[in-house]
Scaffold this motif. Structure first.
Motif, mmCIF file in Angstrom:
data_model
loop_
_atom_site.group_PDB
_atom_site.id
_atom_site.type_symbol
_atom_site.label_atom_id
_atom_site.label_comp_id
_atom_site.label_asym_id
_atom_site.label_seq_id
_atom_site.Cartn_x
_atom_site.Cartn_y
_atom_site.Cartn_z
ATOM 1 N N MET A 1 15.158 -12.734 -6.430
ATOM 2 C CA MET A 1 13.785 -13.050 -6.065
ATOM 3 C C MET A 1 13.627 -13.149 -4.543
ATOM 4 O O MET A 1 12.575 -12.788 -3.997
ATOM 5 C CB MET A 1 13.337 -14.348 -6.734
ATOM 6 C CG MET A 1 11.838 -14.594 -6.646
ATOM 7 S SD MET A 1 10.847 -13.310 -7.468
ATOM 8 C CE MET A 1 11.153 -13.722 -9.192
ATOM 9 N N LEU B 1 11.874 -9.832 -14.263
ATOM 10 C CA LEU B 1 12.010 -9.218 -12.942
ATOM 11 C C LEU B 1 13.401 -9.439 -12.370
ATOM 12 O O LEU B 1 14.023 -8.509 -11.834
ATOM 13 C CB LEU B 1 10.949 -9.798 -12.003
ATOM 14 C CG LEU B 1 11.011 -9.335 -10.542
ATOM 15 C CD1 LEU B 1 10.843 -7.827 -10.448
ATOM 16 C CD2 LEU B 1 9.939 -10.046 -9.712
ATOM 17 N N CYS C 1 9.005 -13.616 -14.554
ATOM 18 C CA CYS C 1 9.940 -13.664 -13.426
ATOM 19 C C CYS C 1 11.382 -13.476 -13.878
ATOM 20 O O CYS C 1 12.193 -12.878 -13.167
ATOM 21 C CB CYS C 1 9.772 -14.983 -12.675
ATOM 22 S SG CYS C 1 8.243 -15.068 -11.729
ATOM 23 N N LEU D 1 16.061 -6.377 -11.430
ATOM 24 C CA LEU D 1 16.620 -6.219 -10.080
ATOM 25 C C LEU D 1 18.132 -6.370 -10.088
ATOM 26 O O LEU D 1 18.844 -5.702 -9.319
ATOM 27 C CB LEU D 1 15.989 -7.242 -9.133
ATOM 28 C CG LEU D 1 14.479 -7.092 -8.888
ATOM 29 C CD1 LEU D 1 13.982 -8.211 -7.978
ATOM 30 C CD2 LEU D 1 14.150 -5.736 -8.285
ATOM 31 N N SER E 1 12.744 -0.091 -7.443
ATOM 32 C CA SER E 1 11.754 -1.000 -8.013
ATOM 33 C C SER E 1 10.337 -0.614 -7.585
ATOM 34 O O SER E 1 9.370 -0.964 -8.272
ATOM 35 C CB SER E 1 12.050 -2.439 -7.594
ATOM 36 O OG SER E 1 12.032 -2.585 -6.179
ATOM 37 N N HIS F 1 3.635 -4.176 -5.839
ATOM 38 C CA HIS F 1 4.609 -5.049 -6.498
ATOM 39 C C HIS F 1 3.933 -6.312 -7.043
ATOM 40 O O HIS F 1 4.206 -6.732 -8.178
ATOM 41 C CB HIS F 1 5.717 -5.439 -5.511
ATOM 42 C CG HIS F 1 6.792 -4.424 -5.379
ATOM 43 N ND1 HIS F 1 7.879 -4.378 -6.223
ATOM 44 C CD2 HIS F 1 6.950 -3.393 -4.505
ATOM 45 C CE1 HIS F 1 8.678 -3.378 -5.867
ATOM 46 N NE2 HIS F 1 8.131 -2.767 -4.825
ATOM 47 N N TRP G 1 15.242 -11.271 -2.478
ATOM 48 C CA TRP G 1 15.159 -9.863 -2.062
ATOM 49 C C TRP G 1 13.767 -9.311 -2.320
ATOM 50 O O TRP G 1 13.209 -8.584 -1.488
ATOM 51 C CB TRP G 1 16.180 -9.006 -2.813
ATOM 52 C CG TRP G 1 16.042 -7.558 -2.432
ATOM 53 C CD1 TRP G 1 16.666 -6.910 -1.414
ATOM 54 C CD2 TRP G 1 15.159 -6.592 -3.026
ATOM 55 N NE1 TRP G 1 16.238 -5.606 -1.334
ATOM 56 C CE2 TRP G 1 15.314 -5.389 -2.318
ATOM 57 C CE3 TRP G 1 14.258 -6.640 -4.098
ATOM 58 C CZ2 TRP G 1 14.598 -4.233 -2.633
ATOM 59 C CZ3 TRP G 1 13.539 -5.487 -4.416
ATOM 60 C CH2 TRP G 1 13.712 -4.302 -3.698
ATOM 61 N N TRP G 2 13.170 -9.665 -3.467
ATOM 62 C CA TRP G 2 11.853 -9.140 -3.822
ATOM 63 C C TRP G 2 10.832 -9.509 -2.755
ATOM 64 O O TRP G 2 10.011 -8.681 -2.363
ATOM 65 C CB TRP G 2 11.441 -9.679 -5.188
ATOM 66 C CG TRP G 2 10.254 -9.007 -5.789
ATOM 67 C CD1 TRP G 2 10.201 -7.727 -6.270
ATOM 68 C CD2 TRP G 2 8.945 -9.570 -5.980
ATOM 69 N NE1 TRP G 2 8.942 -7.461 -6.755
ATOM 70 C CE2 TRP G 2 8.152 -8.573 -6.595
ATOM 71 C CE3 TRP G 2 8.384 -10.811 -5.713
ATOM 72 C CZ2 TRP G 2 6.821 -8.778 -6.935
ATOM 73 C CZ3 TRP G 2 7.054 -11.035 -6.044
ATOM 74 C CH2 TRP G 2 6.287 -10.025 -6.646
ATOM 75 N N HIS H 1 11.500 -7.625 0.507
ATOM 76 C CA HIS H 1 11.097 -6.229 0.393
ATOM 77 C C HIS H 1 9.638 -6.026 0.790
ATOM 78 O O HIS H 1 9.205 -4.892 1.025
ATOM 79 C CB HIS H 1 11.329 -5.743 -1.046
ATOM 80 C CG HIS H 1 11.185 -4.263 -1.216
ATOM 81 N ND1 HIS H 1 11.891 -3.351 -0.468
ATOM 82 C CD2 HIS H 1 10.396 -3.526 -2.063
ATOM 83 C CE1 HIS H 1 11.566 -2.127 -0.839
ATOM 84 N NE2 HIS H 1 10.657 -2.210 -1.803
#
Length: 624
Positions: A152, A35, A32, A39, A51, A5, A154-155, A158
């Motif tokens: 972001m 992204l 960003c 998402l 993703s 990622h 969550w990213w 993850h």
């Protein structure tokens, strides 16, 4: 998988930088934003883990294009990327990301609004892999809050898919803010330790000049302010870019802006007014011909359409799934005349006037210069005047930017005051200047920080490079709140143990049994649970903490006088909360007859989950 990622994001940002001839630091907010929107779309379908495949796809596509492009083009691309990764701004951005992520890794949720929504909601996203369905969303009182910053968070979460880590949530929040600050580092040409350290320190301190809520929580106000500031710069930064990128970046930023918070629509509207006026002024000053004007108008139309469609997608989703915030409902009540306002508006106006004119914008005295909201408003206009006075802006531009900041500032502060006299009228903390200046600081962040961001761009672009940078850094270092900036990065550790202990104390044994029974903090969400306790045991603070701990389970807490309730009262409470399940605490044993009348399949058991069913004769409960 987290390495894939990160590499995919770096490759995408590098590709944007090369394609549109940007510096890496300038391309970070663009990448960003892409992204976040990707998402956001995946979240509608509960497909956030997809993703992973998209990240692999980005790397595969980059490899394919690199292999199949011409030798000279590949040489030019690799040379451009190599130069960008040798810049001090790029290194400062990458090092800041790593250092901040490590420093905030031990941070715990402590702020009331985070418990209410910002942390509880992203925890649900983490476990559900997307948005919750109808009557299944956690933080039900804030159902229509947009999810832009949550993407972001969550990213980053993850990166540890098996465990929800609060520190990673904060790392995602801070990176989102930093991403929109990184363009300020583009003036760092070489990798020299002292300029890089000074630039990084100034970047971290900059928001604390006017807003410090971000130092303790992870709400969207600062992020919204920085996106707004980047949009204003993207409008003013006309001559360095081609038509496609110039307008595409604006559409991208506005689409992200409306997903930051409900008030993002207001700032998007202000931003569009700035954009329209900027083009009108340019069309009058330059001879671009009828065809050029027509092309600009078409592009502006598309810039307007993108955020409208984005906002419409979220509002449509909320309408379909019956998600609404309590403040939205309050606003509707007020508009329809169904709300009785308290009779202390005069006290509210006095508190606003005192806070606006006399209190530090960041709420408390610091070792640096403390500027009031009125003082900052005047300073913004003064800075524009000085840019015009020293001919760093031409006269028309100075008048336009000064007029825009003056008018939008007056409009915002008027809206802010009116909202306290109406929507927030029942919240008595705003009757004190400290509470009022907190509101002015937080909700006014887009105006103040967005305006400062635009002026910083103009100063660094129009002055000689070093002079502009020194002027901006001097202002930040003289007016920043160092204590809050340090607390956000590392000083918070002094309070972490106390925060966790307080959380354990508030969530009592009965609540812990409830959380264990309903499967709190696990994948999946069968529906909303109504958690009933006796009216002698009311604690709205505990209810909020329980909702956070229970996420992704949607919990509605209720209290009833167990000694006086009937089966109709229980059925009504279930319907009002739109609950699919019921859990009754042992404190309500006096109402056993009412619960038993609705139960099927044997004697009603307390501290057990029952599934709510609707039959011809009304509601009944089945053991689950």
């Amino acid at each position: 998988m987290f390495i894939v990622h990160i590499l995919a994001l770096l490759v995408m940002i590098s590709g944007i930088a090369w394609k549109f001839r940007l510096q890496f630091a300038e391309a970070v907010p663009v990448g960003c934003s892409v992204l976040v929107l990707v998402l956001y779309v995946l979240s509608f379908f509960g497909a956030l883990p997809f993703s992973d495949f998209l990240a692999v796809g980005v790397l595969s596509a980059a490899f394919f294009f690199a292999v199949h492009m011409g030798k000279e083009e590949r040489k030019a691309m690799t040379g451009y990327v190599r130069r960008e990764f040798s810049r001090g701004g790029t290194w400062a951005a990458l090092l800041m990301t790593v250092i901040v992520t490590v420093c905030v890794s031990g941070k715990a949720v402590s702020w009331w609004d985070d418990y209410n929504f910002w942390a509880t909601d992203v925890k649900s996203l983490f476990y559900l892999d997307g948005f919750a369905g109808k009557y299944k969303n956690v933080a039900a009182e804030f159902g229509d809050y947009p999810p832009g910053t949550q993407m972001m968070k969550w990213w980053f979460l993850h990166f540890s898919p098996g465990e929800f880590k609060e520190g990673l949530m904060f790392a995602g929040y801070y990176f989102m803010n930093l991403a929109f600050l990184f363009p300020m580092l583009k003036s760092l040409k070489r990798r020299k330790a002292l300029p890089m350290a000074a630039g990084a320190a100034g970047l971290w301190l900059f928001p604390t000049v006017a807003e410090v809520f971000w130092c303790d929580g992870c709400c969207a106000d600062l992020t919204m302010a920085l996106v707004y500031g980047n949009f204003l710069v993207s409008v003013a930064d006309r001559d360095r870019h081609g038509r496609f990128f110039y307008y595409a970046r604006q559409a991208l930023f506005l689409s992200v802006l409306v997903l930051m918070k409900n008030t993002g629509v207001l700032w998007a509207a202000f931003g569009l007014l700035f954009d329209y006026g900027f083009h009108w002024m340019r069309h009058r000053a330059e001879s671009i011909g009828r065809a050029g004007k027509r092309a600009d108008r078409k592009a502006l139309f598309l810039v307007t359409v993108f955020p409208v469609v984005t906002e419409g997608s979220w509002l449509g989703f909320c309408l379909w799934n019956r998600r609404i915030a309590k403040l939205t409902g309050t606003a509707v009540q007020m508009a329809t005349g169904g709300m009785n306002l308290p009779a202390y508006q005069e006290d509210m106006v006095k508190a606003f006037a005192e806070a606006f004119a006399a209190w530090p914008l960041h709420r408390w005295k610091t070792a640096a210069l403390d500027i009031t909201p009125l003082g900052m408003f005047c300073l913004l206009l003064l800075f524009v005047f000085l840019l015009g006075r020293f001919r760093l802006l031409d006269r028309k531009q100075a008048w336009y930017i000064g007029g825009y900041l003056g008018v939008t500032g007056i409009l915002f502060y008027a809206i802010n005051l009116i909202s306290h006299l109406t929507i927030f009228a029942v919240e008595t903390q705003y009757l004190e200047p400290f509470g009022m200046v907190s509101s002015i600081e937080r909700y006014g962040a887009p105006f103040v920080i967005g305006g400062l961001y635009l002026l910083a761009y103009l100063v660094t672009e129009k002055c000689s490079s070093k002079a502009g940078i020194l002027i901006c850094m001097a202002f930040v270092f003289l007016t920043a709140d160092y204590g809050s900036a340090w607390r956000a990065l590392y000083g918070y550790r002094e309070r972490t143990e106390g925060i966790l202990a307080e959380r354990e104390e508030i969530v009592d044994g009965a609540a812990e049994d409830f959380l264990e029974t309903v499967g709190a903090g696990q994948k999946g969400n069968a529906g909303r649970v109504l958690y009933l306790r006796d009216s002698s045991d009311v604690s709205w603070v505990r209810n909020t903490y329980v909702a956070y701990e229970a996420s992704p389970v949607s919990v509605m807490c209720g209290n009833m006088d167990a000694s006086a309730i009937g089966e109709g009262d229980v059925a009504r409470a279930i319907r009002d909360s739109h609950a699919g399940f019921l859990y009754v605490d042992g404190s309500a044993r006096a109402g056993e007859a009412a619960f038993q009348a609705l139960a099927v399949g044997g004697a009603f058991q307390f501290e057990r989950v029952y599934k709510v069913q609707e039959g011809e004769e009304g509601i009944f409960l089945e053991p689950y």
